[in-house]
Design a protein around this motif. Sequence first.
Motif, PDB file in Angstrom:
ATOM      1  N   ASP A  38     -34.391 -14.174 -54.618  1.00 34.94           N
ATOM      2  CA  ASP A  38     -34.923 -15.255 -55.451  1.00 34.94           C
ATOM      3  C   ASP A  38     -35.461 -16.431 -54.635  1.00 34.94           C
ATOM      4  O   ASP A  38     -36.137 -17.305 -55.182  1.00 34.94           O
ATOM      5  CB  ASP A  38     -33.853 -15.786 -56.413  1.00 34.94           C
ATOM      6  N   ILE A  39     -35.182 -16.471 -53.341  1.00 33.21           N
ATOM      7  CA  ILE A  39     -35.641 -17.561 -52.474  1.00 33.21           C
ATOM      8  C   ILE A  39     -37.060 -17.238 -52.025  1.00 33.21           C
ATOM      9  O   ILE A  39     -37.292 -16.251 -51.338  1.00 33.21           O
ATOM     10  CB  ILE A  39     -34.722 -17.756 -51.244  1.00 33.21           C
ATOM     11  N   PHE A  60     -29.462 -27.245 -49.588  1.00 31.75           N
ATOM     12  CA  PHE A  60     -28.142 -27.817 -49.354  1.00 31.75           C
ATOM     13  C   PHE A  60     -27.498 -26.999 -48.250  1.00 31.75           C
ATOM     14  O   PHE A  60     -27.471 -25.768 -48.319  1.00 31.75           O
ATOM     15  CB  PHE A  60     -27.305 -27.737 -50.643  1.00 31.75           C
ATOM     16  N   ASN A  61     -27.022 -27.651 -47.194  1.00 30.67           N
ATOM     17  CA  ASN A  61     -26.359 -26.949 -46.102  1.00 30.67           C
ATOM     18  C   ASN A  61     -24.854 -26.968 -46.320  1.00 30.67           C
ATOM     19  O   ASN A  61     -24.282 -28.038 -46.530  1.00 30.67           O
ATOM     20  CB  ASN A  61     -26.686 -27.590 -44.751  1.00 30.67           C
ATOM     21  N   ALA A 115     -31.098 -29.473 -54.771  1.00 28.45           N
ATOM     22  CA  ALA A 115     -31.705 -28.565 -53.792  1.00 28.45           C
ATOM     23  C   ALA A 115     -32.189 -27.295 -54.482  1.00 28.45           C
ATOM     24  O   ALA A 115     -31.707 -26.932 -55.553  1.00 28.45           O
ATOM     25  CB  ALA A 115     -30.699 -28.221 -52.700  1.00 28.45           C
ATOM     26  N   GLU A 116     -33.128 -26.620 -53.823  1.00 28.57           N
ATOM     27  CA  GLU A 116     -33.661 -25.366 -54.347  1.00 28.57           C
ATOM     28  C   GLU A 116     -32.726 -24.190 -54.061  1.00 28.57           C
ATOM     29  O   GLU A 116     -32.671 -23.230 -54.819  1.00 28.57           O
ATOM     30  CB  GLU A 116     -35.025 -25.072 -53.715  1.00 28.57           C
ATOM     31  N   PHE A 117     -32.036 -24.267 -52.914  1.00 30.19           N
ATOM     32  CA  PHE A 117     -31.139 -23.186 -52.507  1.00 30.19           C
ATOM     33  C   PHE A 117     -30.093 -23.739 -51.553  1.00 30.19           C
ATOM     34  O   PHE A 117     -30.165 -24.887 -51.133  1.00 30.19           O
ATOM     35  CB  PHE A 117     -31.920 -22.026 -51.863  1.00 30.19           C
ATOM     36  N   VAL A 118     -29.105 -22.903 -51.231  1.00 28.26           N
ATOM     37  CA  VAL A 118     -28.066 -23.291 -50.286  1.00 28.26           C
ATOM     38  C   VAL A 118     -28.218 -22.453 -49.012  1.00 28.26           C
ATOM     39  O   VAL A 118     -28.501 -21.258 -49.080  1.00 28.26           O
ATOM     40  CB  VAL A 118     -26.644 -23.143 -50.887  1.00 28.26           C
ATOM     41  N   HIS A 119     -28.086 -23.122 -47.886  1.00 25.12           N
ATOM     42  CA  HIS A 119     -28.010 -22.452 -46.591  1.00 25.12           C
ATOM     43  C   HIS A 119     -26.536 -22.437 -46.229  1.00 25.12           C
ATOM     44  O   HIS A 119     -25.958 -23.460 -45.890  1.00 25.12           O
ATOM     45  CB  HIS A 119     -28.830 -23.195 -45.534  1.00 25.12           C
TER      46      HIS A 119
END
Length: 173
Positions: free
Chosen positions: A11-12, A20-21, A96-100
């Motif tokens: 999905d990314i 978001f880290n 955030a769009e995604f998490v790292h």
Amino acid sequence: MRLLKSTVHSDIKDLAAPCFNRKATRAIVLNGDNILLLYTKRYHDYSLPGGGIDDGEDNVSALIRELKEETGAQNVRNIREFGLYEEYRPWYKSDAEFVHMESFCYVCDIDDELLEPELEAHELQNGMAPHWINIHQAIKHNEHTIENSDKKGMSIERETYLLKLIAEEFKLY
């Protein structure tokens, strides 16, 4: 620390988008073919104990704290690096769009006796509890959940990959 695997969820679409880290530690505690894992009823899976690294906290201190909180482990010792599992996955908050997500994995020893865990409210609500289990049974259980359950969480692929790698590298047959 060696990179074990880096994954990007399907999905990314844009790794340059705001993310978001999150940094976490994961504990690998073995006793023969048995491994200390957390069973989570909500997701019907087994995972390595561990969690987020607090601001100003080093990886090893976070590992010891999380292992004690989640399993009641005592006298955490002989801590050694295993590797880093890195993932980019969806984030469902507006910041955030995604998490790292970076999971720093360590092998360690503990005393045989586990004290009462000090689980957080959401961990209790999810039905989380520590268990010693044969590593191959845990792998089979997680694989069955991946294939057959709509309850599975996003971390089950990471956890199952790590369990298989641990079994392979420690020659647990």
